[in-house]
Design an enzyme around this catalytic site. Structure first.
Site: not given
Ligand SMILES: CSCCC(=O)C(=O)COP(=O)(O)O
Ligand SMILES: [Mg+2]
Length: 396
Positions: A85, A162-163, A345-346
């Site tokens: 609360k 990827d999530e 990722g990128g």
């Molecule tokens: C915000 S933390 C999680 C980063 C993420 O999920 C992601 O996909 C990062 O990808 P990037 O291409 O920016 O390395």
């Molecule tokens: Mg991601």
């Protein structure tokens, strides 16, 4: 005595002791009306206790201890006690949370943690490098297989979904697990290196346990979990299940809704640090201080410390993420140390010569730092790193 101690940040002002007493009473035995004296004395042992009140003239800090006799030893009950609360009641942020030793022992902490994951990979002395599948939505299992091969052969230690890749007809969960295993076994035979793949455990909450058990049976090597879309207690249930003997990687998706305001919600070091570690995350992703979705440097340091400092649990791997490219590797290692995961990722898939070269460029950058070389010096001999630095540069 078993208890939880919560620290809150509130605006500076008069009557802060009264405010703290009001919280200590209101979240425990208090009521908006007076109770008979006898009842009050019986309830004394359940009352919250004000530990300290400080005020620096612009912000005040209130610390309150709550007896564990008031709640069952689970995160939902604890969060509801310390910030249920109260989270709705004006300008207030939960900035710290500590469990007494006996309460802390009710939580599992990471099953594998830093040491267990290093042991699985056979890598002891450098930051791990992780890559993220990108652009998989709308693509089929062949694309999944070739992306995984490229990333793993390039020298990556871990690969994660990827999530935003959920169970879907083109790359169903079970296919990703079985094909992932086949590819990684093949890469191990070829290179002698073990690579882990974290499949995104997604779907309805009540399906998760069976789905994770099935993944383990099929040879999954790790799970990715969007814990804040479900709840910390769901993570704990997965971590504690002996039929799910897999490292769990916690993604911070949705957590910003709880943490981003400086005046409301829960501090990142509590939510992404202490609570994720207690609930059993082996690796924790969070926004790095320098990427495209950034957190303040001191917040990322506090998260990483909460994941690795002295505690009754194994340490969890800090994974500063988002917008990471090889030029950032020296800064990442300076800020987060050797016991962290460099995740991109990128920064891998966007490499001009493809994902395998992208992975190699990261490993070359890590090796350069480990060997005391500048990236520019290392890049003179290493074409993958050179191409990455030409594209993304090295921040000065
Ligand atoms: C915000 S933390 C999680 C980063 C993420 O999920 C992601 O996909 C990062 O990808 P990037 O291409 O920016 O390395
Ligand atoms: Mg991601």
């Amino acid at each position: 005595m078993s208890d939880v101690t919560a620290t809150y940040r509130v605006p500076s002002g008069p009557d802060l002791h009264k405010k703290a007493e009001g919280i200590a009473l209101g979240l425990t035995v208090g009521s908006w009306t007076n109770l008979p004296a006898l009842e009050q004395s019986q309830l004394q042992q359940h009352k919250g206790e004000v530990v300290s009140v400080t005020d620096d003239g612009s912000q005040a800090t209130l610390t309150i201890r709550y007896p564990a006799a008031n709640f069952s030893p689970d995160i939902p009950a604890i969060l509801t006690t310390v910030f249920g609360k109260l989270s709705l009641d004006g300008t207030i942020k939960l900035v710290d949370l500590s469990f007494s030793e006996s309460l802390a022992q009710q939580f599992p902490g990471p099953t594998y943690g830093i040491d267990g994951i290093r042991k699985q990979l056979g890598v002891t002395d450098r930051p791990l490098v992780m890559s993220i599948f990108k652009g998989m939505i709308g693509k089929g299992i062949d694309e999944f297989e070739s992306q995984l091969k490229a990333q793993a052969r390039g020298g990556i230690d871990l690969v994660k979904d990827d999530e935003i890749l959920f169970d879907n007809p083109l790359t169903p969960f079970e296919y990703r697990v079985t094909i992932g295993k086949r590819v990684l076994d093949q890469v191990e035979r070829e290179t002698g290196r073990r690579v882990l793949y974290a499949v995104n455990l997604s779907g309805r909450t009540y399906e998760l346990r069976d789905k994770a058990r099935r993944a383990a049976e099929l040879g999954a090597s790790a799970l990715l979990f969007n814990v804040f879309a479900y709840g910390l207690d769901v993570l704990q249930a997965l971590a504690e299940d002996p039929e799910i003997p897999l490292p769990i990687m916690a993604h911070p998706a949705v957590s910003g809704a709880l943490t981003a305001s400086p005046e409301y919600g829960i501090a990142n070091q509590v939510l992404l640090g202490k609570l994720l570690r207690a609930a059993g995350a082996d690796l924790v992703l969070f926004p790095s201080p320098y990427g495209n979705v950034a957190l303040a440097q001191e917040e990322t340091t506090a998260i990483a410390s909460a994941l690795t400092e002295q505690a009754p649990y194994r340490s969890a791997f800090p994974v500063p993420s988002a917008g990471i490219h090889p030029g950032l590797v020296p800064q990442l290692i300076a800020d987060f140390g050797v016991h962290s995961v460099i995740n991109a990722g990128g920064g891998i898939h966007g490499h001009p010569d493809g994902a395998a070269a992208g992975a190699t460029a990261f490993r070359q950058a890590v090796d350069a730092v480990q060997n005391g070389l500048t990236l520019e010096d290392a890049a003179r001999e290493q074409k993958e790193l050179s191409a990455a630095l030409n594209l993304w540069g090295v921040p000065q």
